[in-house]
Design an enzyme around this catalytic site. Structure first.
Site, PDB file in Angstrom:
ATOM      1  N   LYS A  53      -5.017  -2.786  -4.672  1.00  9.92           N
ATOM      2  CA  LYS A  53      -4.165  -2.894  -3.484  1.00  9.92           C
ATOM      3  C   LYS A  53      -5.003  -2.725  -2.217  1.00  9.92           C
ATOM      4  O   LYS A  53      -4.829  -3.467  -1.249  1.00  9.92           O
ATOM      5  CB  LYS A  53      -3.028  -1.852  -3.559  1.00  9.92           C
ATOM      6  N   GLN A  97       2.000   5.811  -5.578  1.00  9.49           N
ATOM      7  CA  GLN A  97       1.833   5.128  -6.866  1.00  9.49           C
ATOM      8  C   GLN A  97       2.567   5.877  -7.972  1.00  9.49           C
ATOM      9  O   GLN A  97       2.453   7.099  -8.097  1.00  9.49           O
ATOM     10  CB  GLN A  97       0.326   4.990  -7.181  1.00  9.49           C
ATOM     11  N   ASP A 120       7.825  -0.235  -1.026  1.00 12.89           N
ATOM     12  CA  ASP A 120       8.227  -0.436  -2.425  1.00 12.89           C
ATOM     13  C   ASP A 120       9.721  -0.735  -2.548  1.00 12.89           C
ATOM     14  O   ASP A 120      10.193  -1.013  -3.648  1.00 12.89           O
ATOM     15  CB  ASP A 120       7.937   0.833  -3.244  1.00 12.89           C
TER      16      ASP A 120
END
Ligand code: GUN
Length: 287
Positions: A53, A97, A120
């Site tokens: 990422k 994460q 997200d």
């Protein structure tokens, strides 16, 4: 005749090209888009995902802040970090994460993220907006799958879709996105009866189980010309695999995604897209 490969690397690159142009525009307005990642513990797969990422951010000119935290951090310490990133006006997107170590609560953590920085799409606010067709920030893997359909002009209206996953990150947001496009969606899970039969009846199978010992989608389980999207990635016999063997399934499917090189790169590309959306949202609000 074999079907058409849905090439995640190629489609992700087209998204990244658009993101890069948007980053340049934001920078011309003195907005320097920035993604903060939070990685707790030493799960090697998570560390690789976060590294990828960061690399992708760098490719398109998005700045990054990297928080690597010890695996025994407490919930209140993690909350403090999320709070400080929420307040930091130089940070536009926050990604914690997942999965988190057992002592930490995923819902408490992700729902603490400011909805405007929630790249997200996991906060109750953004999940609710998605259910009401008003979402600006949608979970990256589901929106990446939709981008794949659009790239190949696959019309979802009236299609019977069997979706094998019900998680907050994949199954639930995908269900809403598919429904918005007038597909008929059956969301399957570990307790679903007659899964094989349901798969055989589907125009599109989207599978995200990620454990070959529990489930493999084989060609006899799809109808001729079905579309297969394989969201899973796991290690099996020392190889990275999805829920099906691409080389076999493509002989019967009209379109299918490989693993690796399918949905994975799309997740990263959509994270970049969400980060610039978040940066423009906050700048419009004068924050
Ligand atoms: N772990 C696996 N996929 C994801 C994702 O899309 N976002 C976050 N935050 N964690 C993940």
């Amino acid at each position: 005749m074999a079907g058409i490969k849905i090439d995640g690397k190629e489609i992700a690159q087209s998204v990244k090209d658009r993101v890069k142009a948007a980053v340049d525009e934001l920078k011309a307005q003195n907005i320097n888009p920035c993604l903060a990642t939070v990685l707790v513990g030493d799960n090697p797969a998570s560390a690789t995902y976060v590294r990828n990422k960061h690399k992708a951010c760098e490719e398109v000119g998005i700045a990054t802040k990297d928080h690597k935290l010890a695996s025994d951090i407490t919930q209140s310490q993690l909350n403090e970090i999320v709070d400080s990133l929420n307040k930091d006006s130089t940070v536009h997107g926050i990604l914690v994460q997942l999965p988190l170590p057992d002592q930490l609560n995923e819902f408490e953590t992700t729902s603490r993220i400011s909805p405007l920085k929630d790249v997200d799409g996991l906060t109750p606010y953004n999940a609710g907006l998605l259910a009401m067709k008003k979402a600006a920030l949608v979970a990256c893997t589901p929106s990446g799958v939709m981008e794949m359909f659009d790239y190949h002009n696959i019309n979802l209206q009236g299609k019977n879709v069997v979706l094998i996953n019900r998680s907050n990150l994949v199954g639930k947001p995908l269900y809403h996105l598919l429904l918005e496009r007038n597909a008929t969606v059956i969301t399957c899970h570990s307790k679903t009866k007659n899964l094989e039969e349901l798969c055989r009846s589907a125009d599109i199978v989207i599978t995200a189980v990620g454990d070959r010992n529990r489930f493999t989608l084989t060609p006899d389980m799809i109808k001729e010309g079905a579309i297969v999207i394989d969201v899973a990635i796991s290690r099996h016999n020392e190889k990275l695999v999805g829920d099906c063997d691409y080389d076999q399934i493509i002989q019967k499917a009209s379109f299918a995604t490989p693993v690796p090189g399918g949905v994975g790169p799309m997740t990263v590309a959509m994270l970049l897209k969400n980060t610039i959306t978040a940066a423009s949202l906050t700048s419009q609000l004068g924050q």
